[in-house]
Design a protein around this motif. Structure first.
Motif, PDB file in Angstrom:
ATOM      1  N   PRO A 237       1.622   3.808  -4.637  1.00 45.88           N
ATOM      2  CA  PRO A 237       1.547   5.206  -5.072  1.00 45.88           C
ATOM      3  C   PRO A 237       2.736   5.661  -5.908  1.00 45.88           C
ATOM      4  O   PRO A 237       2.597   6.543  -6.759  1.00 45.88           O
TER       5      PRO A 237
ATOM      6  N   ASN B   5       0.824  -1.213   0.000  1.00 42.10           N
ATOM      7  CA  ASN B   5       0.000   0.000   0.000  1.00 42.10           C
ATOM      8  C   ASN B   5       0.856   1.259   0.000  1.00 42.10           C
ATOM      9  O   ASN B   5       0.450   2.303  -0.526  1.00 42.10           O
TER      10      ASN B   5
ATOM     11  N   GLY C 119      -5.528   0.448  -5.479  1.00 42.42           N
ATOM     12  CA  GLY C 119      -4.261   1.084  -5.837  1.00 42.42           C
ATOM     13  C   GLY C 119      -3.837   0.748  -7.250  1.00 42.42           C
ATOM     14  O   GLY C 119      -3.322   1.605  -7.980  1.00 42.42           O
TER      15      GLY C 119
ATOM     16  N   ASP D  11      -5.827   2.711  -9.813  1.00 45.18           N
ATOM     17  CA  ASP D  11      -5.321   4.075  -9.881  1.00 45.18           C
ATOM     18  C   ASP D  11      -4.053   4.143 -10.721  1.00 45.18           C
ATOM     19  O   ASP D  11      -3.860   5.081 -11.511  1.00 45.18           O
TER      20      ASP D  11
ATOM     21  N   SER E 205       2.061   4.990  -9.441  1.00 46.82           N
ATOM     22  CA  SER E 205       1.130   5.974  -9.998  1.00 46.82           C
ATOM     23  C   SER E 205       1.854   7.232 -10.433  1.00 46.82           C
ATOM     24  O   SER E 205       1.518   7.860 -11.441  1.00 46.82           O
TER      25      SER E 205
END
Length: 210
Positions: A18, A14, A50, A53, A21
């Motif tokens: 990001p 987690n 996630g 995204d 991304s």
């Protein structure tokens, strides 16, 4: 991490996702996707969100939708829905039809209709068609009538729209209304196009209507 034999967990991933991304590298997104599938982490709703995204940032809505579709309906929370909706919204209005279809298949017809009503441009036949199709699946007469009304105006010669509306009426036992829709088709001269086949009989060809 893998080279150092460090075992990943949900919290680690987690915090890692990001970064993918930010880089928006489709190849890297595909690589991490493969790892998540093999390792079994994709079953986590947070991890799936996630990944959606990441694919969105990479511009791959098809991949984002596949991940979204792989999540059981009961497991789709508000965060997941928000991410997939934002994904389609970022990439232009041509994807409103897909969003309506998404909501419709999930049985969230009121939200699908609200989305149509708040569109910044006039909905076309494809958008209303997606709603009507969902109304057939969920036997929603009220919204089916709304969608059909617009479709009858936008593409009056499309027999499929009349047939779908009649099917909704029949599904809920409103036989008179179903018959009225069929009469509407007759009044404007609509018929389901007959299928044609060519039959070779020696030196002659004959056309058969089915």
């Amino acid at each position: 991490m893998l080279m150092d034999a460090v075992q990943a967990n949900d919290a680690t991933l987690n915090s890692l996702l990001p970064a993918y991304s930010i880089f928006a590298d489709l190849q890297q997104a595909t690589n991490i996707h493969c790892y998540l599938v093999i390792s079994g982490f994709l079953s986590s709703i947070e991890i799936a969100t996630g990944l959606i995204d990441i694919y969105s940032k990479c511009g791959s809505l098809e991949s984002a939708y596949k991940v979204f579709s792989g999540v059981p309906e009961k497991g789709k929370d508000i965060v997941l829905w928000s991410v997939i909706i934002a994904s389609y919204g970022v990439h232009g209005h041509d994807h409103y039809t897909c969003l309506v279809d998404l909501f419709g298949r999930a049985g969230r017809l009121d939200e699908a209709y609200d989305l149509i009503r708040t569109m910044p441009f006039k909905p076309n036949h494809a958008v209303w068609g997606a709603l009507l199709g969902a109304c057939v699946i969920h036997e929603n007469v009220e919204l089916g009538e709304v969608a059909a009304k617009w479709l009858f105006k936008l593409e009056p010669e499309n027999t499929g729209n009349y047939i779908l509306m009649a099917k909704i009426y029949a599904a809920v036992g409103r036989w008179k209304d179903a018959e009225n829709v069929r009469h509407m088709m007759n009044e404007i001269g609509l018929r389901k196009k007959a299928a044609h086949s060519l039959v070779d009989l020696g030196t002659n060809f004959f056309t058969l209507k089915v």
